[in-house]
Design a protein around this motif. Structure first.
Motif, PDB file in Angstrom:
ATOM      1  N   GLY A 174       0.792  -1.223   0.000  1.00 45.23           N
ATOM      2  CA  GLY A 174       0.000   0.000   0.000  1.00 45.23           C
ATOM      3  C   GLY A 174       0.824   1.272   0.000  1.00 45.23           C
ATOM      4  N   ASN A 175       1.920   1.305   0.758  1.00 44.98           N
ATOM      5  CA  ASN A 175       2.731   2.518   0.856  1.00 44.98           C
ATOM      6  C   ASN A 175       3.941   2.484  -0.066  1.00 44.98           C
ATOM      7  N   GLY A 176       4.131   1.381  -0.787  1.00 47.36           N
ATOM      8  CA  GLY A 176       5.269   1.271  -1.687  1.00 47.36           C
ATOM      9  C   GLY A 176       4.842   1.020  -3.118  1.00 47.36           C
ATOM     10  N   LEU A 177       4.545  -0.236  -3.413  1.00 46.05           N
ATOM     11  CA  LEU A 177       4.233  -0.619  -4.787  1.00 46.05           C
ATOM     12  C   LEU A 177       3.020   0.119  -5.341  1.00 46.05           C
ATOM     13  N   VAL A 178       1.955   0.194  -4.556  1.00 47.32           N
ATOM     14  CA  VAL A 178       0.735   0.878  -5.011  1.00 47.32           C
ATOM     15  C   VAL A 178       0.993   2.362  -5.228  1.00 47.32           C
ATOM     16  N   ALA A 179       1.818   2.974  -4.370  1.00 51.52           N
ATOM     17  CA  ALA A 179       2.147   4.389  -4.525  1.00 51.52           C
ATOM     18  C   ALA A 179       2.876   4.643  -5.843  1.00 51.52           C
ATOM     19  N   ILE A 180       3.826   3.755  -6.177  1.00 47.92           N
ATOM     20  CA  ILE A 180       4.566   3.906  -7.431  1.00 47.92           C
ATOM     21  C   ILE A 180       3.638   3.742  -8.634  1.00 47.92           C
ATOM     22  N   ILE A 181       2.824   2.681  -8.598  1.00 47.91           N
ATOM     23  CA  ILE A 181       1.908   2.420  -9.719  1.00 47.91           C
ATOM     24  C   ILE A 181       0.884   3.554  -9.849  1.00 47.91           C
ATOM     25  N   SER A 182       0.394   4.055  -8.716  1.00 44.30           N
ATOM     26  CA  SER A 182      -0.588   5.143  -8.740  1.00 44.30           C
ATOM     27  C   SER A 182       0.009   6.404  -9.364  1.00 44.30           C
ATOM     28  N   GLY A 183       1.269   6.698  -9.015  1.00 47.90           N
ATOM     29  CA  GLY A 183       1.918   7.864  -9.600  1.00 47.90           C
ATOM     30  C   GLY A 183       2.066   7.732 -11.108  1.00 47.90           C
ATOM     31  N   LEU A 184       2.459   6.553 -11.569  1.00 46.74           N
ATOM     32  CA  LEU A 184       2.611   6.324 -13.009  1.00 46.74           C
ATOM     33  C   LEU A 184       1.256   6.341 -13.716  1.00 46.74           C
ATOM     34  N   PHE A 185       0.238   5.761 -13.065  1.00 41.13           N
ATOM     35  CA  PHE A 185      -1.100   5.726 -13.665  1.00 41.13           C
ATOM     36  C   PHE A 185      -1.691   7.132 -13.749  1.00 41.13           C
ATOM     37  N   GLY A 186      -1.505   7.918 -12.693  1.00 42.20           N
ATOM     38  CA  GLY A 186      -1.981   9.296 -12.718  1.00 42.20           C
ATOM     39  C   GLY A 186      -1.305  10.095 -13.805  1.00 42.20           C
ATOM     40  N   ASN A 187      -0.004   9.900 -13.981  1.00 44.57           N
ATOM     41  CA  ASN A 187       0.740  10.581 -15.033  1.00 44.57           C
ATOM     42  C   ASN A 187       0.216  10.172 -16.410  1.00 44.57           C
ATOM     43  N   LEU A 188      -0.147   8.886 -16.543  1.00 37.37           N
ATOM     44  CA  LEU A 188      -0.701   8.383 -17.802  1.00 37.37           C
ATOM     45  C   LEU A 188      -2.027   9.072 -18.126  1.00 37.37           C
ATOM     46  N   LEU A 189      -2.888   9.212 -17.115  1.00 39.30           N
ATOM     47  CA  LEU A 189      -4.193   9.838 -17.328  1.00 39.30           C
ATOM     48  C   LEU A 189      -4.074  11.312 -17.693  1.00 39.30           C
ATOM     49  N   VAL A 190      -3.211  12.031 -16.966  1.00 38.80           N
ATOM     50  CA  VAL A 190      -3.122  13.480 -17.132  1.00 38.80           C
ATOM     51  C   VAL A 190      -2.309  13.872 -18.352  1.00 38.80           C
ATOM     52  N   ASP A 191      -1.129  13.269 -18.511  1.00 39.25           N
ATOM     53  CA  ASP A 191      -0.216  13.692 -19.577  1.00 39.25           C
ATOM     54  C   ASP A 191      -0.376  12.895 -20.870  1.00 39.25           C
ATOM     55  N   THR A 192      -0.410  11.579 -20.782  1.00 40.70           N
ATOM     56  CA  THR A 192      -0.469  10.762 -21.991  1.00 40.70           C
ATOM     57  C   THR A 192      -1.849  10.810 -22.644  1.00 40.70           C
TER      58      THR A 192
END
Length: 461
Positions: A174-192
């Protein structure tokens, strides 16, 4: 992006993989099939809850700026969130103990979903309402879920040592892997996909709704002191008496407030520390690196917690000292390294040193979470667990509000120095907790319950 960032990220990833793959039978706890099913169910829910939280974090400030709000107005919105958590946290914690922890977890989902919906409005009052709802939700996230887990774990008759396994895995995911994936997924939604800065909040609401569905369909209800029909004021008094009468609980609350206060202050300070001259730094990649360091810490914690020695009370003294030293780096580099005057260049040598220190601090954060959860499960009485845990958050939220209000009043080195001192004090208090850890629990809490059951006023104690 400079090679340095890849080197740090790759080095941490290699160490995490090595730590995980090198675990022996001594580092693993033999558990039952029933427990594994229970643990995995909780980890899925907790990961979804944390995904709903992590998706929002990187874009809150940015969203407010796109609506045209200035730094002062955004600061007020942030203060409203922490202030809401401080004012309402104890109330919702008490309601969780009284009305049920499962209901409190469902309330978290509903409250945070409503907070996400408010992000579609550019109206300041609506956004303020969203921050208040978010503050209430945060209080529930950091109390109700852990309280439900601990109570359900023991209700099902699982071994106490197995609890540390769930804690460490929850932090790792929750505080590691999910945080990394969430950051990448959010970047995908907003920028890509160019869906705009509100899209991560919509995605967060979807994950929260999925998690709520799992809770409603698979979790059973549990309570605090359900045998007595207490009002909220009586619960507050009971929690206050428990803290005041048991030194271990009071020490644990002080340690938690000092560490988390420093941690949340660090969240506001790391960006200006690494880019004092508006250096071009990859914020998202650095955030992912911090989360990877946190994963390393939780992986180390799982190995430590699986053994009887050293005890959690002992090794946490070292963790607090290391974390205190790591936040001294911005002060030391300001004296020992000649500052660069280049505007908007790459990260400086001083910044590289500080980044390594900050990764060390994040690794300490990864160790802290499962370890503090373990100590809370040992010392905080089940009858008022959520209430007491939110009592601990009152000084934390008060401190963060003060820091936010005065963030421009002090040099950044002074702020880091203050955090370092707090962490050193936490190590001293942890040493005291370690010294009294094996003493029998005070009888005052049991006496207080007996008096309350007999109808005697609590304030006569």
């Amino acid at each position: 992006m400079e090679l340095f960032y890849y080197a740090v990220f790759g080095g941490l990833a290699a160490v995490v993989a090595a730590v995980e793959l090198s675990k022996t039978n001594k580092d693993r706890i033999n558990t039952s099939t029933a427990f594994n099913s229970f643990k995995n169910n909780y980890l899925v829910v907790y990961s979804l809850m944390m995904a709903g939280d992590w998706l929002q974090g990187p874009y809150v400030y940015y969203l407010y700026t796109t609506y045209g709000f200035g730094k002062g107005e955004i600061g007020q919105l942030f203060i409203a969130g922490f202030g809401s958590s401080m004012l309402f946290g104890t109330i919702v914690g008490s309601l969780a103990d009284k009305q049920g922890r499962k209901r409190a977890c469902v309330t978290y989902c509903i409250t945070y979903i409503l907070s996400c919906i408010t992000k579609h409005s550019p109206q300041y009052k609506v956004l303020m309402l969203g921050r208040i709802l978010g503050g209430i939700a945060t209080s529930l996230l950091f109390s109700a879920f852990e309280s439900w887990l601990v109570a359900e774990h023991f209700k099902r008759g699982f071994d106490q040592q197995w609890l540390s396994l769930t804690f460490s895995k929850a932090v790792f995911l929750g505080n590691g892997l999910v945080a990394i994936i969430s950051g990448l997924f959010g970047n995908l939604l907003v920028d890509t996909f160019s869906l705009g800065p509100v899209s991560p909040f919509d995605a967060a609401a979807c994950f929260l709704a999925i998690g709520m569905t799992i809770i409603l369909s698979s979790w059973s209800e549990n309570y605090g002191d359900a045998s007595e029909n207490k009002d909220l004021l009586t619960q507050f008094k009971g929690a206050a008496v428990a803290i005041a009468s048991d030194e271990k609980i009071a020490l644990l609350g002080a340690i938690q407030s000092l560490f988390e206060g420093s941690m949340y202050t660090f969240v506001f300070l790391w960006t200006p520390a690494l880019s004092p001259n508006d250096e071009d730094i990859p914020h998202g990649f650095i955030f992912a690196t911090f989360m990877l360091a946190s994963m390393l810490g939780s992986s180390i914690a799982s190995r430590l917690l699986s053994r009887n020695s050293p005890k959690v009370e002992s090794y946490m003294q070292i963790v607090f000292i290391i974390s205190s030293a790591s936040l001294l780096l911005p002060i030391l580099t300001s004296f020992l390294v000649t500052p660069t005057k280049v505007k908007r260049g790459g990260i400086s040598f001083s910044g590289c040193l500080q980044l390594l220190g900050f990764c060390t601090f994040e690794a300490c954060v990864g160790i802290f979470w499962p370890s503090i959860m373990k100590m809370r499960s040992q010392y905080v009485p089940e009858e008022a667990r959520s209430t007491i845990m939110n009592f601990f958050r009152i000084p934390l939220n008060m401190f963060v509000c003060i820091v936010l209000y005065n963030v421009d009043a002090f040099p950044i080195t002074v702020m880091f120095g203050m955090c370092s001192i707090f962490l050193f004090v936490a190590s001293i208090l942890q040493r005291r907790l370690s010294a009294i850890a094996d003493k029998p629990k005070t009888e005052d809490w049991a006496m207080m319950k007996d008096k309350d059951a007999e109808g005697e006023p609590l304030n006569d104690m």
